[in-house]
Enzyme design. Sequence first.
Site, short mmCIF file in Angstrom:
data_model
loop_
_atom_site.label_atom_id
_atom_site.label_comp_id
_atom_site.label_asym_id
_atom_site.label_seq_id
_atom_site.Cartn_x
_atom_site.Cartn_y
_atom_site.Cartn_z
N GLY A 30 -0.05 1.88 -6.24
CA GLY A 30 -1.32 1.33 -5.78
C GLY A 30 -1.48 0.02 -5.69
O GLY A 30 -0.80 -0.62 -6.56
N TYR A 89 -1.00 10.54 -3.18
CA TYR A 89 -0.68 10.37 -1.91
C TYR A 89 0.92 10.73 -1.77
O TYR A 89 1.59 10.61 -2.45
CB TYR A 89 -0.90 8.96 -1.33
CG TYR A 89 -0.20 7.86 -1.77
CD1 TYR A 89 -0.32 7.33 -2.85
CD2 TYR A 89 0.96 7.38 -0.90
CE1 TYR A 89 0.72 6.12 -3.39
CE2 TYR A 89 1.95 6.41 -1.35
CZ TYR A 89 1.79 5.93 -2.73
OH TYR A 89 2.38 4.80 -3.16
N TYR A 102 -3.30 11.14 2.32
CA TYR A 102 -4.21 10.61 0.82
C TYR A 102 -5.05 11.94 0.46
O TYR A 102 -5.74 12.54 1.20
CB TYR A 102 -5.11 9.79 1.43
CG TYR A 102 -4.12 8.29 1.33
CD1 TYR A 102 -3.85 7.54 0.29
CD2 TYR A 102 -3.99 7.98 2.62
CE1 TYR A 102 -3.18 6.15 0.60
CE2 TYR A 102 -3.26 6.72 2.90
CZ TYR A 102 -2.66 5.91 1.72
OH TYR A 102 -2.07 5.00 2.10
N ARG A 168 -8.46 -1.58 4.68
CA ARG A 168 -8.30 -0.55 4.99
C ARG A 168 -9.30 0.09 5.63
O ARG A 168 -10.17 0.87 4.91
CB ARG A 168 -7.65 0.42 3.90
CG ARG A 168 -6.63 -0.24 3.13
CD ARG A 168 -5.42 -0.28 3.90
NE ARG A 168 -4.27 -0.66 3.37
CZ ARG A 168 -3.94 -1.99 3.38
NH1 ARG A 168 -4.58 -2.79 3.95
NH2 ARG A 168 -2.73 -2.37 2.47
N GLY A 228 3.87 -11.81 6.77
CA GLY A 228 5.17 -11.36 6.89
C GLY A 228 6.35 -12.30 6.95
O GLY A 228 6.45 -13.28 6.10
N ASP A 230 6.84 -14.53 8.79
CA ASP A 230 6.40 -15.93 9.31
C ASP A 230 6.15 -16.71 8.27
O ASP A 230 5.40 -17.95 8.44
CB ASP A 230 5.64 -15.80 10.52
CG ASP A 230 6.08 -15.27 11.51
OD1 ASP A 230 7.37 -15.32 11.76
OD2 ASP A 230 5.51 -14.68 12.37
N ASP A 259 1.85 -7.19 -2.25
CA ASP A 259 1.46 -6.87 -3.54
C ASP A 259 2.37 -7.54 -4.56
O ASP A 259 1.90 -8.40 -5.54
CB ASP A 259 1.61 -5.54 -3.95
CG ASP A 259 0.33 -4.80 -3.23
OD1 ASP A 259 -0.37 -5.22 -2.18
OD2 ASP A 259 0.84 -3.52 -2.96
P1 ADP Z 1 1.51 -7.33 3.45
O1 ADP Z 1 2.25 -6.58 2.55
O2 ADP Z 1 0.23 -7.60 2.48
O3 ADP Z 1 1.05 -7.11 4.84
P2 ADP Z 1 3.19 -9.66 4.29
O4 ADP Z 1 3.77 -8.57 5.22
O5 ADP Z 1 2.41 -10.77 4.93
O6 ADP Z 1 2.08 -8.95 3.26
O7 ADP Z 1 4.37 -9.93 3.57
C1 ADP Z 1 4.14 -10.52 2.22
C2 ADP Z 1 5.37 -11.75 1.99
O8 ADP Z 1 6.45 -10.67 1.72
C3 ADP Z 1 5.53 -12.53 2.76
O9 ADP Z 1 4.84 -13.73 2.69
C4 ADP Z 1 7.28 -12.75 2.88
O10 ADP Z 1 7.26 -13.55 1.62
C5 ADP Z 1 7.63 -11.50 2.59
N1 ADP Z 1 7.94 -10.72 3.57
C6 ADP Z 1 7.45 -9.78 4.39
N2 ADP Z 1 7.97 -9.21 5.11
C7 ADP Z 1 9.29 -10.07 5.18
C8 ADP Z 1 10.54 -9.93 5.96
N3 ADP Z 1 10.79 -9.13 6.97
N4 ADP Z 1 11.38 -10.94 5.83
C9 ADP Z 1 11.29 -11.73 4.69
N5 ADP Z 1 10.23 -11.71 3.89
C10 ADP Z 1 9.22 -10.91 4.02
#
Ligand code: ADP
Length: 308
Positions: A30, A89, A102, A168, A228, A230, A259
Amino acid sequence: MSGRRFLSIGECMVELSQAGDGLLRKGFAGDTFNTAWYARACLAADWSVDYFTALGDDAMSDEMVAFIETAGIGTSLIRRIRGKTPGLYMINLKNGERSFSYWRDNSAARSLAADPDCLREAVESADVVYFSGITLAILPQEDATTLLAEIRRAKAAGKLVVFDPNIRPRLWSSYDVMHATISEGARSSVLVMPSFDDEAAHFGDDSIDATIHRYKALGAVNIVVKNGADGVRLNFAGEETFVPAEKVKKVVDTTSAGDSFNGAFLSRYLETGDAPAAARFAAGVAARVVSEHGALVVKEKLGLSSGR
Ligand code: ADP
């Protein structure tokens, strides 16, 4: 600096995933629990990490408490409610695509703020209080109001209050309630840690600047926007920094990327106060988490140095 407590508030659920041959594997996860897991893995031993939720008095609740304890996370503040059960879930896999079912509508965690004294005792015992938009979404509206009042008290008392909006829409009764309550969550916090994808999709932000400006306008002093692969943008007391994500050879499972980033970031930030360095550390931990299966990657696989 010793004897401090990190408290995470929310819902941990029973997780069923496919184990092959039609068998199901049971786990526990969670959003706020995942963050507590990574905070525990990364924080020094003089910090205690506690989880605050409500559970029932059934065998599954007992098992979850035992699992949380085994992870080194305190359970003494958890509320137990007679006749209730934890939420559940299931992760479904079809042609390599994951989807989720869920069963959480009647979970014990929905009553986590129904006993204000219990909630106050937990929040007052902590130095850092972490909660999310999911924590707010699962509560009856009057209990969300109770929790937010307690959160504002914590902020006024000088505690570090951290909020991940984790939007969500399906958990909320309406868009307006979701928007108003998440905005109030951010307004009541010191540090807000949104994911840009969610903010763009559900709150209409057309840029990371827009996300930062919106949360600044609500009164958050510090903001970390995750984006992500980026990387992340930090705005700490008005000072902007960009920290790239780490390169990952093969992304296996992005569950709990955000998380784990939050837990790892907070662990370093709390010890050093250096937000950009904490974000670089967290990018390393999150990169390892997305390289492995599952929400909870064991400490040994997180590449932590010096016994952390
Ligand atoms: P959430 O899971 O909340 O959507 P993000 O997708 O923004 O969060 O990912 C959180 C962190 O995880 C990013 O800031 C990055 O450091 C890491 N991360 C996520 N996806 C990737 C990836 N494809 N490659 C490298 N690091 C990643």
